[in-house]
Design an enzyme around this catalytic site. Structure first.
Site, PDB file in Angstrom:
ATOM      1  N   SER A 145      35.386  72.554 -25.599  1.00  9.85           N
ATOM      2  CA  SER A 145      36.058  73.840 -25.344  1.00  9.85           C
ATOM      3  C   SER A 145      37.192  73.596 -24.355  1.00  9.85           C
ATOM      4  CB  SER A 145      35.045  74.803 -24.727  1.00  9.85           C
ATOM      5  OG  SER A 145      35.686  75.925 -24.179  1.00  9.85           O
ATOM      6  N   TYR A 158      28.283  76.701 -18.574  1.00  9.25           N
ATOM      7  CA  TYR A 158      28.895  76.449 -19.883  1.00  9.25           C
ATOM      8  C   TYR A 158      30.087  75.495 -19.742  1.00  9.25           C
ATOM      9  CZ  TYR A 158      31.525  77.326 -24.172  1.00  9.25           C
ATOM     10  OH  TYR A 158      32.224  77.168 -25.343  1.00  9.25           O
ATOM     11  N   SER A 159      30.962  75.839 -18.804  1.00  6.13           N
ATOM     12  CA  SER A 159      32.174  75.069 -18.575  1.00  6.13           C
ATOM     13  C   SER A 159      31.818  73.603 -18.252  1.00  6.13           C
ATOM     14  CB  SER A 159      32.894  75.748 -17.416  1.00  6.13           C
ATOM     15  OG  SER A 159      34.072  75.135 -17.088  1.00  6.13           O
ATOM     16  N   SER A 161      29.030  72.089 -19.003  1.00 10.12           N
ATOM     17  CA  SER A 161      28.376  71.435 -20.157  1.00 10.12           C
ATOM     18  C   SER A 161      29.429  70.909 -21.130  1.00 10.12           C
ATOM     19  CB  SER A 161      27.416  72.406 -20.859  1.00 10.12           C
ATOM     20  OG  SER A 161      28.112  73.377 -21.627  1.00 10.12           O
ATOM     21  N   LYS A 162      30.494  71.661 -21.300  1.00  8.30           N
ATOM     22  CA  LYS A 162      31.554  71.260 -22.238  1.00  8.30           C
ATOM     23  C   LYS A 162      32.378  70.110 -21.661  1.00  8.30           C
ATOM     24  CE  LYS A 162      30.491  73.940 -25.558  1.00  8.30           C
ATOM     25  NZ  LYS A 162      30.145  73.422 -26.884  1.00  8.30           N
TER      26      LYS A 162
HETATM   27  N1  NAP Z   1      33.711  81.394 -29.440  1.00  9.63           N
HETATM   28  C1  NAP Z   1      34.494  80.807 -28.529  1.00  9.63           C
HETATM   29  O1  NAP Z   1      35.301  81.474 -27.849  1.00  9.63           O
HETATM   30  C2  NAP Z   1      34.451  79.313 -28.349  1.00  9.63           C
HETATM   31  C3  NAP Z   1      35.494  78.694 -27.628  1.00  9.63           C
HETATM   32  C4  NAP Z   1      35.460  77.326 -27.448  1.00  9.63           C
HETATM   33  C5  NAP Z   1      34.414  76.580 -27.945  1.00  9.63           C
HETATM   34  N2  NAP Z   1      33.410  77.195 -28.632  1.00  9.63           N
HETATM   35  C6  NAP Z   1      32.300  76.377 -29.116  1.00  9.63           C
HETATM   36  O2  NAP Z   1      32.218  76.481 -30.516  1.00  9.63           O
HETATM   37  C7  NAP Z   1      30.869  76.219 -30.930  1.00  9.63           C
HETATM   38  C8  NAP Z   1      30.432  77.283 -31.919  1.00  9.63           C
HETATM   39  O3  NAP Z   1      30.367  78.518 -31.230  1.00  9.63           O
HETATM   40  P1  NAP Z   1      30.684  79.916 -31.935  1.00  9.63           P
HETATM   41  O4  NAP Z   1      31.785  80.533 -31.180  1.00  9.63           O
HETATM   42  O5  NAP Z   1      30.811  79.729 -33.385  1.00  9.63           O
HETATM   43  O6  NAP Z   1      29.364  80.721 -31.542  1.00  9.63           O
HETATM   44  P2  NAP Z   1      28.244  81.420 -32.442  1.00  9.63           P
HETATM   45  O7  NAP Z   1      28.840  82.250 -33.511  1.00  9.63           O
HETATM   46  O8  NAP Z   1      27.345  82.065 -31.456  1.00  9.63           O
HETATM   47  O9  NAP Z   1      27.512  80.186 -33.139  1.00  9.63           O
HETATM   48  C9  NAP Z   1      26.687  79.302 -32.419  1.00  9.63           C
HETATM   49  C10 NAP Z   1      25.898  78.473 -33.404  1.00  9.63           C
HETATM   50  O10 NAP Z   1      25.079  77.559 -32.659  1.00  9.63           O
HETATM   51  C11 NAP Z   1      23.744  77.681 -33.136  1.00  9.63           C
HETATM   52  N3  NAP Z   1      22.788  77.461 -32.061  1.00  9.63           N
HETATM   53  C12 NAP Z   1      22.741  78.078 -30.861  1.00  9.63           C
HETATM   54  N4  NAP Z   1      21.672  77.656 -30.175  1.00  9.63           N
HETATM   55  C13 NAP Z   1      21.027  76.761 -30.963  1.00  9.63           C
HETATM   56  C14 NAP Z   1      19.849  76.003 -30.819  1.00  9.63           C
HETATM   57  N5  NAP Z   1      19.080  76.059 -29.722  1.00  9.63           N
HETATM   58  N6  NAP Z   1      19.473  75.196 -31.840  1.00  9.63           N
HETATM   59  C15 NAP Z   1      20.219  75.129 -32.964  1.00  9.63           C
HETATM   60  N7  NAP Z   1      21.344  75.807 -33.157  1.00  9.63           N
HETATM   61  C16 NAP Z   1      21.738  76.630 -32.170  1.00  9.63           C
HETATM   62  C17 NAP Z   1      23.633  79.116 -33.660  1.00  9.63           C
HETATM   63  O11 NAP Z   1      22.633  79.185 -34.675  1.00  9.63           O
HETATM   64  P3  NAP Z   1      21.186  79.839 -34.523  1.00  9.63           P
HETATM   65  O12 NAP Z   1      21.308  80.991 -33.571  1.00  9.63           O
HETATM   66  O13 NAP Z   1      20.853  80.238 -35.927  1.00  9.63           O
HETATM   67  O14 NAP Z   1      20.332  78.735 -34.024  1.00  9.63           O
HETATM   68  C18 NAP Z   1      24.997  79.312 -34.282  1.00  9.63           C
HETATM   69  O15 NAP Z   1      25.011  78.826 -35.595  1.00  9.63           O
HETATM   70  C19 NAP Z   1      30.038  76.183 -29.649  1.00  9.63           C
HETATM   71  O16 NAP Z   1      29.776  74.866 -29.278  1.00  9.63           O
HETATM   72  C20 NAP Z   1      30.947  76.837 -28.632  1.00  9.63           C
HETATM   73  O17 NAP Z   1      30.683  76.407 -27.330  1.00  9.63           O
HETATM   74  C21 NAP Z   1      33.402  78.546 -28.854  1.00  9.63           C
END
Ligand code: NAP
Length: 268
Positions: A145, A158-159, A161-162
């Site tokens: 991130s 979070y910050s 961890s990334k």
């Molecule tokens: N959204 C943002 O603004 C943003 C910005 C920068 C980076 N990111 C990164 O992008 C990635 C995807 O995030 P997103 O925005 O798409 O969020 P999201 O829609 O909440 O999706 C998160 C995914 O991770 C899975 N997950 C969470 N905890 C888990 C666990 N304990 N075991 C297995 N799977 C797990 C969830 O599936 P289940 O709940 O079905 O397990 C879901 O499929 C993350 O790494 C996030 O840090 C996001």
């Protein structure tokens, strides 16, 4: 190093039940005709996606795993590597906490570290060892991130961890001996997904990138075997600009923006 050629190859996507992972899985199927191993906890969502994506003529395997549980992480990666056919992996699953760190229960903080850090470091270690041993062609991408590039107050765990996985993967990529293996770090800014739903993010919605664009840029970085990629022109310019600012000044002002959003969500 030639680009990854995904047609007919097996690619693992973690966190494929929603958001960025789901959209990357969709585009991997539709645009690149890759076969997919999709992983997350919510089986119903994964089965729905499997049914949808198999219409495109690709094969899909569903694997449920709780990535905050080490035994599940080991089982997932054992299963993915068992037949020696895995070509790529996108380690995307992740969770956040937006709020005062003092109000975050330690168990929840630990779950964030286990999911975002331990599982990613472990799976990356196993995947790199596999490709080093077999000398096979392939690619691994971890989803970090922009919060890894600059510390984000009110998302401190979070910050951090990334930042861990960004430093780990960038450093490890220079140790890789197999010339046909790439290790990419993807570092998006805000994206409109389940993670950024809810009142707390209301004030920040204007910054969010559509998930389709974030997925497309991520896949292009993965296929192009980039070392690190930040999606969005303004995010990249912002990153360069912010590097010129004193860290304390930047963190303090970033904190003000997030605190304001938090107070607004709390109705203060
Ligand atoms: N959204 C943002 O603004 C943003 C910005 C920068 C980076 N990111 C990164 O992008 C990635 C995807 O995030 P997103 O925005 O798409 O969020 P999201 O829609 O909440 O999706 C998160 C995914 O991770 C899975 N997950 C969470 N905890 C888990 C666990 N304990 N075991 C297995 N799977 C797990 C969830 O599936 P289940 O709940 O079905 O397990 C879901 O499929 C993350 O790494 C996030 O840090 C996001």
């Amino acid at each position: 190093m030639r680009k990854l050629e995904l047609r007919g190859k097996w690619v693992l996507v973690t966190g494929a039940s929603s958001g960025l992972g789901q959209e990357m899985a969709r585009q991997l199927a539709v645009k690149y005709s890759a076969n997919l191993i999709i992983a997350a906890r919510r089986k119903d969502k994964l089965e729905e996606l499997k049914t949808e994506l198999e219409q495109t003529g690709i094969s899909v395997k569903v694997m449920t795993a709780d990535l905050s549980v080490h035994d599940d992480v080991v089982r997932l990666i054992d299963d993915c590597l068992a037949d020696g056919k895995l070509y790529g992996a996108i380690l995307n699953a992740g969770i956040t906490y937006f709020g005062r760190h003092s109000e975050l229960p330690w168990e929840q903080a630990e779950t964030i570290v286990k999911t975002n850090v331990s599982s990613v470091a472990y799976m990356t270690t196993r995947l790199v060892a596999h490709f080093e041993k077999t000398k096979a062609e392939g690619g691994v991408m971890i989803v970090s991130s922009m919060a890894a590039l600059f510390p984000v107050p009110y998302q401190a765990i979070y910050s951090a961890s990334k930042a861990f996985i960004l430093a780990f993967a960038n450093a490890l990529s220079a140790e890789i001996q197999n010339p046909a293996l790439s290790l990419t770090v993807y570092a998006p800014g805000g994206i409109a997904t389940e993670m950024t739903e809810g009142k707390k993010f209301d004030d920040l919605k204007g910054w969010l990138m559509p998930v389709k664009q974030a997925a497309a840029e991520g896949l292009s970085a993965f296929i192009g075997r980039k070392h690190i990629h930040i999606p969005g022109f303004f995010n990249r310019v912002g990153n360069v600009f912010m590097n010129f600012l004193p860290r304390k000044f930047l963190t303090k002002n970033m904190g003000k923006v997030y605190y304001k959003a938090l107070l607004k969500a709390e109705g203060v």
